[in-house]
Design a protein around this motif. Structure first.
Motif, PDB file in Angstrom:
ATOM      1  N   ALA A 180       0.735  15.552  -3.612  1.00  0.00           N
ATOM      2  CA  ALA A 180       0.631  17.013  -3.642  1.00  0.00           C
ATOM      3  C   ALA A 180      -0.656  17.465  -2.962  1.00  0.00           C
ATOM      4  O   ALA A 180      -0.669  18.472  -2.242  1.00  0.00           O
ATOM      5  CB  ALA A 180       0.690  17.513  -5.083  1.00  0.00           C
ATOM      6  N   ALA A 181      -1.747  16.734  -3.163  1.00  0.00           N
ATOM      7  CA  ALA A 181      -3.023  17.097  -2.533  1.00  0.00           C
ATOM      8  C   ALA A 181      -2.876  17.128  -1.012  1.00  0.00           C
ATOM      9  O   ALA A 181      -3.223  18.118  -0.355  1.00  0.00           O
ATOM     10  CB  ALA A 181      -4.120  16.107  -2.946  1.00  0.00           C
ATOM     11  N   ALA A 182      -2.322  16.050  -0.457  1.00  0.00           N
ATOM     12  CA  ALA A 182      -2.164  15.981   1.001  1.00  0.00           C
ATOM     13  C   ALA A 182      -1.117  16.992   1.478  1.00  0.00           C
ATOM     14  O   ALA A 182      -1.317  17.680   2.484  1.00  0.00           O
ATOM     15  CB  ALA A 182      -1.786  14.562   1.409  1.00  0.00           C
ATOM     16  N   GLY A 183      -0.013  17.083   0.741  1.00  0.00           N
ATOM     17  CA  GLY A 183       1.066  18.006   1.125  1.00  0.00           C
ATOM     18  C   GLY A 183       0.608  19.454   1.075  1.00  0.00           C
ATOM     19  O   GLY A 183       0.895  20.249   1.977  1.00  0.00           O
ATOM     20  N   GLN A 201       3.723  11.768   2.090  1.00  0.00           N
ATOM     21  CA  GLN A 201       4.038  10.345   1.910  1.00  0.00           C
ATOM     22  C   GLN A 201       2.766   9.494   1.950  1.00  0.00           C
ATOM     23  O   GLN A 201       2.618   8.559   1.160  1.00  0.00           O
ATOM     24  CB  GLN A 201       5.010   9.914   3.013  1.00  0.00           C
ATOM     25  CG  GLN A 201       5.679   8.567   2.760  1.00  0.00           C
ATOM     26  CD  GLN A 201       6.543   8.554   1.507  1.00  0.00           C
ATOM     27  OE1 GLN A 201       7.286   9.499   1.255  1.00  0.00           O
ATOM     28  NE2 GLN A 201       6.420   7.511   0.694  1.00  0.00           N
ATOM     29  N   PHE A 202       1.865   9.858   2.837  1.00  0.00           N
ATOM     30  CA  PHE A 202       0.560   9.179   2.889  1.00  0.00           C
ATOM     31  C   PHE A 202      -0.137   9.277   1.535  1.00  0.00           C
ATOM     32  O   PHE A 202      -0.635   8.288   0.992  1.00  0.00           O
ATOM     33  CB  PHE A 202      -0.310   9.820   3.990  1.00  0.00           C
ATOM     34  CG  PHE A 202      -1.791   9.559   3.828  1.00  0.00           C
ATOM     35  CD1 PHE A 202      -2.367   8.359   4.229  1.00  0.00           C
ATOM     36  CD2 PHE A 202      -2.625  10.521   3.244  1.00  0.00           C
ATOM     37  CE1 PHE A 202      -3.726   8.117   4.057  1.00  0.00           C
ATOM     38  CE2 PHE A 202      -3.983  10.294   3.068  1.00  0.00           C
ATOM     39  CZ  PHE A 202      -4.530   9.084   3.463  1.00  0.00           C
ATOM     40  N   GLY A 203      -0.159  10.504   0.977  1.00  0.00           N
ATOM     41  CA  GLY A 203      -0.820  10.707  -0.317  1.00  0.00           C
ATOM     42  C   GLY A 203      -0.153   9.906  -1.423  1.00  0.00           C
ATOM     43  O   GLY A 203      -0.823   9.322  -2.279  1.00  0.00           O
ATOM     44  N   ASN A 205       1.589   7.037  -1.233  1.00  0.00           N
ATOM     45  CA  ASN A 205       1.321   5.596  -1.163  1.00  0.00           C
ATOM     46  C   ASN A 205      -0.134   5.254  -1.456  1.00  0.00           C
ATOM     47  O   ASN A 205      -0.416   4.293  -2.170  1.00  0.00           O
ATOM     48  CB  ASN A 205       1.693   5.053   0.220  1.00  0.00           C
ATOM     49  CG  ASN A 205       3.191   5.015   0.410  1.00  0.00           C
ATOM     50  OD1 ASN A 205       3.954   5.112  -0.559  1.00  0.00           O
ATOM     51  ND2 ASN A 205       3.630   4.906   1.650  1.00  0.00           N
ATOM     52  N   THR A 206      -1.050   6.049  -0.891  1.00  0.00           N
ATOM     53  CA  THR A 206      -2.458   5.748  -1.166  1.00  0.00           C
ATOM     54  C   THR A 206      -2.764   6.013  -2.636  1.00  0.00           C
ATOM     55  O   THR A 206      -3.622   5.350  -3.212  1.00  0.00           O
ATOM     56  CB  THR A 206      -3.418   6.574  -0.286  1.00  0.00           C
ATOM     57  OG1 THR A 206      -3.014   7.919  -0.313  1.00  0.00           O
ATOM     58  CG2 THR A 206      -3.447   6.080   1.135  1.00  0.00           C
ATOM     59  N   GLY A 207      -2.041   6.960  -3.235  1.00  0.00           N
ATOM     60  CA  GLY A 207      -2.220   7.236  -4.663  1.00  0.00           C
ATOM     61  C   GLY A 207      -1.796   6.051  -5.523  1.00  0.00           C
ATOM     62  O   GLY A 207      -2.452   5.724  -6.518  1.00  0.00           O
ATOM     63  N   ILE A 208      -0.718   5.409  -5.128  1.00  0.00           N
ATOM     64  CA  ILE A 208      -0.273   4.207  -5.862  1.00  0.00           C
ATOM     65  C   ILE A 208      -1.340   3.112  -5.727  1.00  0.00           C
ATOM     66  O   ILE A 208      -1.705   2.450  -6.702  1.00  0.00           O
ATOM     67  CB  ILE A 208       1.096   3.714  -5.343  1.00  0.00           C
ATOM     68  CG1 ILE A 208       2.167   4.783  -5.604  1.00  0.00           C
ATOM     69  CG2 ILE A 208       1.482   2.393  -5.994  1.00  0.00           C
ATOM     70  CD1 ILE A 208       3.506   4.508  -4.932  1.00  0.00           C
ATOM     71  N   ALA A 209      -1.837   2.970  -4.501  1.00  0.00           N
ATOM     72  CA  ALA A 209      -2.902   1.977  -4.268  1.00  0.00           C
ATOM     73  C   ALA A 209      -4.126   2.309  -5.116  1.00  0.00           C
ATOM     74  O   ALA A 209      -4.777   1.415  -5.675  1.00  0.00           O
ATOM     75  CB  ALA A 209      -3.266   1.949  -2.781  1.00  0.00           C
ATOM     76  N   GLU A 291      -0.265   0.342   5.290  1.00  0.00           N
ATOM     77  CA  GLU A 291       1.043   0.882   5.635  1.00  0.00           C
ATOM     78  C   GLU A 291       1.005   2.416   5.693  1.00  0.00           C
ATOM     79  O   GLU A 291       1.511   3.029   6.634  1.00  0.00           O
ATOM     80  CB  GLU A 291       2.034   0.409   4.570  1.00  0.00           C
ATOM     81  CG  GLU A 291       3.482   0.643   4.875  1.00  0.00           C
ATOM     82  CD  GLU A 291       4.316   0.386   3.615  1.00  0.00           C
ATOM     83  OE1 GLU A 291       5.128   1.250   3.278  1.00  0.00           O
ATOM     84  OE2 GLU A 291       4.101  -0.673   2.972  1.00  0.00           O
ATOM     85  N   SER A 292       0.392   3.021   4.673  1.00  0.00           N
ATOM     86  CA  SER A 292       0.427   4.491   4.640  1.00  0.00           C
ATOM     87  C   SER A 292      -0.527   5.089   5.669  1.00  0.00           C
ATOM     88  O   SER A 292      -0.284   6.170   6.188  1.00  0.00           O
ATOM     89  CB  SER A 292       0.154   5.021   3.240  1.00  0.00           C
ATOM     90  OG  SER A 292      -1.118   4.661   2.815  1.00  0.00           O
ATOM     91  N   ASN A 293      -1.583   4.370   6.012  1.00  0.00           N
ATOM     92  CA  ASN A 293      -2.475   4.879   7.065  1.00  0.00           C
ATOM     93  C   ASN A 293      -1.750   4.969   8.408  1.00  0.00           C
ATOM     94  O   ASN A 293      -2.068   5.830   9.230  1.00  0.00           O
ATOM     95  CB  ASN A 293      -3.727   3.998   7.183  1.00  0.00           C
ATOM     96  CG  ASN A 293      -4.809   4.435   6.203  1.00  0.00           C
ATOM     97  OD1 ASN A 293      -4.634   5.416   5.479  1.00  0.00           O
ATOM     98  ND2 ASN A 293      -5.913   3.720   6.170  1.00  0.00           N
TER      99      ASN A 293
END
Lengths: 320, 320
Positions: A180-183, A201-203, A205-209, A291-293
């Protein structure tokens, strides 16, 4: 600009807005609501909002500072409520809200932050249409965060949680708010649906990491450095990726489901290190970020795009 | 149309939207979130949203049904969290959420409803500009409701609460959500700022009257009829207008701060009746409604305007 400088700049701006907006706290509930908010925090979610906005439309982030704060307010509300549910006593180096006050005040303090988040989101300088999309996205994220926290707690009663289930939980509990932050940054800056989708999607995946790294920090970092209860995941029997991978290697961590001494914790770390679980889990987080980068390569080249990649890497290398 | 028919129509529409939106509940948290929502309730706040919209722009209410539901979701979230804080066990004739599940699930169930409220508000068919104003107004109301609940709880530790303090608490705890209901209906229907302000003020005052009547119901109505714990205000030592007016007449209700038998309750009622406290408090509520109904005369004559007046009167005559 280096990431460290950028994060410092965002934190200064956010802290200043917090001070101007919440500085005149006269009631006890106001003090309880702002207790954790002013106790520090790296303001990473606001930074993702602002970097995403600037990656889409350079210079737009200054218009949407209230939206960046909004994400920090939601994050803090979830911390306040989670601390009650998990009965954690320390956070950001200070007593948790329900510890310093009581459970009813903790519930209400979180509820106040929740409300303020939506108020601040409406204050962003952006089109009304973009703001309504942002409100929807934030509300959706909040519902998912609750589902994630509920899953996380339900896992404490089980010892057969699968990796897929862990990732589902981490996606909801932590990924959705970074998504949500990135979106929201992308939407408020006037990004195309394709750009907003990629940043979301970037946010995610990086959030899961970020969550995986948080699990590692809970085990590896001292309370003095992290500012919160150490090894509370083990104590509560949380089915983290560490726990699951350990189980796959035949190590049963359930005997550590209690208050642990520093020596106990060192013992666990040494056992896990020997069979490669710590390295394995670190690799899972790093792979996700790499991957998300790559998703960011769909955005035009800009310093902010590179800083977003740096923030991803920082998520999985930070030690607190 | 009679008010009773109108309320039935609104309840049918709201219940149907709830069923379509929340019918497929698969997780335990979904079930906990919808538990109170589907257990009934008179849907009075949605009715105020819809009547206000139609009083401004006839026929507009059908476009904003999701916004009407939004107010019911916020109301339900506050009930779920308040029940934890007040440790109430019954509500709408069913066990409260934290009683049927546990406190963590109760906190999360409320948090989910909170999020859904903002999601649904965004779904109303209205201009984006109006919707952003509505989101702001609802968020503002939520923060005030929390402050009201906090005041209410802080009163339990005191025995010198003044009438002014009581009215301040009732305004925040109950008035603000009715104010938002009427104000949001007006805003989404395209009302002028003057109309929206008058409807907001109408909602605020009738909401305070609603709270006073709620205090009376807590004492006077049986659990079977009200669906909730009887005399829980006395048990918790809540400084209601009844309590304050009784004190002014030299009656100390603090000896009833415990679980009360039906005979105890009858004794209290008889004491209060004899000195005229019950009649006094009823009059305070009725006066408020009469006064706020006069605000509605600034709106064009319409059946919905008259139904709004009827709803005000109903607030202070209902017995559950």
């Amino acid at each position: 600009m280096e990431l460290e400088q950028y994060l410092e700049m965002v934190a200064t701006q956010i802290d200043s807005l917090i001070d101007r907006s919440f500085g005149n706290t006269w009631s006890d509930l106001d003090r309880a609501s702002t207790h954790l908010l002013v106790a520090g925090g790296k303001r990473l979610r606001p930074a993702v909002v602002m970097l995403s906005a600037d990656a889409i439309n350079h210079g737009s982030s200054s218009d949407i500072l209230p939206a960046a704060l909004s994400l920090e307010l939601i994050h803090t509300f979830t911390l306040v409520h989670d601390d009650i549910m998990d009965d954690d006593t320390m956070r950001r180096g200070v007593p948790t809200v329900h510890t310093k006050w009581d459970i009813p005040t903790g519930i209400l303090a979180g509820d106040v932050l929740y409300a303020r988040a939506f108020e601040f989101l409406c204050l962003a300088m952006a089109s009304e249409k973009a703001k309504i999309r942002a409100v929807s996205m934030l509300a959706r994220a909040c519902a998912e965060i609750c589902a994630g926290q509920h899953l996380d707690m339900s896992f404490e009663k089980r010892d057969d949680v699968t990796e897929d289930e862990y990732f589902e939980m981490a996606k909801k509990k932590t990924g959705m708010l970074y998504a949500a932050a990135a979106g929201i940054g992308a939407i408020l800056a006037g990004g195309t649906p394709y750009q907003a989708k990629n940043l979301y999607q970037f946010g995610l995946n990086t959030g899961i990491a970020f969550q995986i790294q948080d699990d590692l920090i809970d085990l590896l970092t001292s309370s003095e450095k992290s500012g919160k209860d150490r090894a509370s995941d083990l104590r509560d029997g949380k089915q983290t990726l560490i726990w699951i991978r350990a189980r796959e290697k035949g190590i049963d961590l359930s005997k550590y489901k209690r208050d642990l001494s520093d020596a106990d914790i060192e013992e666990v770390i040494s056992i896990l290190d020997k069979v490669g679980v710590i390295a394995d889990v670190k690799k899972a987080a790093t792979d996700l970020v790499n991957e998300s980068n790559r998703l960011l390569n769909t955005l035009p080249q800009s310093p902010e795009r590179e800083l977003l990649k740096d923030i991803g890497k920082f998520f999985v290398t930070r030690s607190f």
